[in-house]
Design an enzyme around this catalytic site. Structure first.
Site, PDB file in Angstrom:
ATOM      1  N   LYS A   1      -0.779   1.272   1.301  1.00 53.90           N
ATOM      2  CA  LYS A   1      -1.306   2.627   1.910  1.00 53.90           C
ATOM      3  C   LYS A   1      -2.130   3.577   0.693  1.00 53.90           C
ATOM      4  O   LYS A   1      -2.743   4.283   0.980  1.00 53.90           O
ATOM      5  CB  LYS A   1      -0.359   3.059   2.444  1.00 53.90           C
TER       6      LYS A   1
ATOM      7  N   ARG B   1       9.543   9.793   4.952  1.00 57.61           N
ATOM      8  CA  ARG B   1      10.498   8.630   4.892  1.00 57.61           C
ATOM      9  C   ARG B   1      11.703   8.550   5.474  1.00 57.61           C
ATOM     10  O   ARG B   1      12.338   7.522   5.240  1.00 57.61           O
ATOM     11  CB  ARG B   1      10.263   8.224   3.291  1.00 57.61           C
TER      12      ARG B   1
ATOM     13  N   ARG C   1       1.906  -6.042  -8.796  1.00 59.23           N
ATOM     14  CA  ARG C   1       1.333  -4.771  -9.177  1.00 59.23           C
ATOM     15  C   ARG C   1       1.309  -4.226 -10.349  1.00 59.23           C
ATOM     16  O   ARG C   1       2.396  -4.295 -10.758  1.00 59.23           O
ATOM     17  CB  ARG C   1       1.930  -3.854  -7.879  1.00 59.23           C
TER      18      ARG C   1
ATOM     19  N   ARG D   1       5.623  -0.553 -12.741  1.00 60.83           N
ATOM     20  CA  ARG D   1       6.461   0.263 -12.597  1.00 60.83           C
ATOM     21  C   ARG D   1       8.038  -0.396 -12.499  1.00 60.83           C
ATOM     22  O   ARG D   1       8.157  -1.572 -11.927  1.00 60.83           O
ATOM     23  CB  ARG D   1       6.144   0.829 -11.135  1.00 60.83           C
TER      24      ARG D   1
ATOM     25  N   ARG E   1      14.204  -1.645  -2.260  1.00 62.53           N
ATOM     26  CA  ARG E   1      13.061  -0.423  -1.579  1.00 62.53           C
ATOM     27  C   ARG E   1      12.879  -1.143  -0.185  1.00 62.53           C
ATOM     28  O   ARG E   1      12.517  -0.338   0.649  1.00 62.53           O
ATOM     29  CB  ARG E   1      11.876  -0.582  -2.333  1.00 62.53           C
TER      30      ARG E   1
HETATM   31  P1  AMP Z   1       5.849   5.557  -3.816  1.00 66.40           P
HETATM   32  O1  AMP Z   1       4.934   5.359  -4.998  1.00 66.40           O
HETATM   33  O2  AMP Z   1       5.465   5.763  -2.439  1.00 66.40           O
HETATM   34  O3  AMP Z   1       5.912   3.771  -3.419  1.00 66.40           O
HETATM   35  O4  AMP Z   1       7.349   6.081  -3.948  1.00 66.40           O
HETATM   36  C1  AMP Z   1       7.908   5.677  -5.135  1.00 66.40           C
HETATM   37  C2  AMP Z   1       9.479   6.181  -5.213  1.00 66.40           C
HETATM   38  O5  AMP Z   1       9.177   7.686  -5.095  1.00 66.40           O
HETATM   39  C3  AMP Z   1      10.288   5.773  -3.705  1.00 66.40           C
HETATM   40  O6  AMP Z   1      10.751   4.337  -4.110  1.00 66.40           O
HETATM   41  C4  AMP Z   1      11.322   6.892  -3.705  1.00 66.40           C
HETATM   42  O7  AMP Z   1      12.290   6.640  -4.613  1.00 66.40           O
HETATM   43  C5  AMP Z   1      10.399   8.015  -4.174  1.00 66.40           C
HETATM   44  N1  AMP Z   1       9.708   8.912  -3.049  1.00 66.40           N
HETATM   45  C6  AMP Z   1       8.446   8.753  -2.508  1.00 66.40           C
HETATM   46  N2  AMP Z   1       8.246   9.439  -1.563  1.00 66.40           N
HETATM   47  C7  AMP Z   1       9.488   9.778  -1.046  1.00 66.40           C
HETATM   48  C8  AMP Z   1       9.947  10.687   0.170  1.00 66.40           C
HETATM   49  N3  AMP Z   1       9.023  10.763   0.922  1.00 66.40           N
HETATM   50  N4  AMP Z   1      11.274  10.676   0.168  1.00 66.40           N
HETATM   51  C9  AMP Z   1      12.018  10.117  -0.720  1.00 66.40           C
HETATM   52  N5  AMP Z   1      11.676   9.597  -1.871  1.00 66.40           N
HETATM   53  C10 AMP Z   1      10.538   9.117  -2.014  1.00 66.40           C
END
Ligand code: AMP
Length: 213
Positions: free
Chosen positions: A13, A88, A124, A157, A168
């Site tokens: 995404k 989320r 990744r 990461r 996750r």
């Molecule tokens: P992402 O880069 O979108 O995979 O997000 C990485 C991490 O950021 C996630 O595993 C969460 O720990 C945190 N995170 C991102 N978006 C949210 C959200 N909407 N609500 C809570 N935690 C978030």
């Protein structure tokens, strides 16, 4: 146009949101990137968010809701935006309904199975500077370890390591996946398969969003 992109971690995404933003000229609001920036800058928010992020858990709703509310109130969001990684949880989805008030929006769900999530996330790598995401197998950089966009160094990461990925995905199934039904019940949900190559998924996205290729 307001577009909300949903999908499991590794569904692509983020990559698709960047392309969609280029195509539509809408701002790309990547909540994970905003949180990582906060962590890197050691801001108050970053200090609170860091431990949740490194363990693959969700950052508390009140923090992410405030962050998104502030970002969406900026001028560049006036003509619309692409939300990547928010909402989320049901609490976030309810907050977003309030923020959007009666504004029209579309949700696109990019669907991929668990095996593919683990395979993709473990391959990744991300740029430390501009945060562009690559995949060692199917979207590598021209020069190993160096970002094509900005020349920055690449890294994996912490939350892309196999144990954290599984956690996750569990969090995703428990907290985020139910939103597919929430938006489907509201007749807002569009769906594409995330299994094709990047171009095929992008084409499918444009198709369901009725954006000319
Ligand atoms: P992402 O880069 O979108 O995979 O997000 C990485 C991490 O950021 C996630 O595993 C969460 O720990 C945190 N995170 C991102 N978006 C949210 C959200 N909407 N609500 C809570 N935690 C978030």
């Amino acid at each position: 146009m307001i577009i909300i992109l949903m999908g499991p971690p590794g569904s692509g995404k983020g990559t698709q949101a960047v392309r969609l933003a280029e195509k539509t000229d809408l701002p790309h609001i990547a909540v994970g990137d905003m949180l990582r920036e906060a962590v890197d800058s050691k801001s108050k928010l970053g200090k609170k968010a860091a431990e949740f992020m490194s363990s693959g858990s969700l950052v508390p709703d009140e923090l992410t809701i405030d962050l998104v509310k502030e970002r969406l109130s900026r001028l560049d969001c006036d003509k619309g935006f692409i939300l990547d990684g928010f909402p989320r949880s049901q609490i976030q989805a309810d907050a977003l309904e309030e923020i959007l008030d009666e504004m029209e929006y579309k949700v696109v769900y990019i669907d991929i199975p668990l095996e593919e999530v683990i395979k993709r996330n473990s391959k990744r790598v991300s740029c430390r500077s501009c945060r562009t995401v690559y995949n060692i197998d199917n979207n590598p950089t021209t020069k190993e370890g160096v970002c094509d966009q900005c020349g920055g160094g690449l890294y994996q990461r912490d939350d892309d390591k196999p144990d954290v990925i599984k956690h996750r995905f569990g969090v995703y199934v428990e907290k985020t996946k139910p939103l597919v039904d929430f938006y489907s019940d509201k007749d807002k949900l569009l769906q594409v398969s995330g299994l094709g190559g990047m171009d095929a998924v992008f084409e499918a996205l444009l198709g369901v969003l009725e954006i000319a290729p």
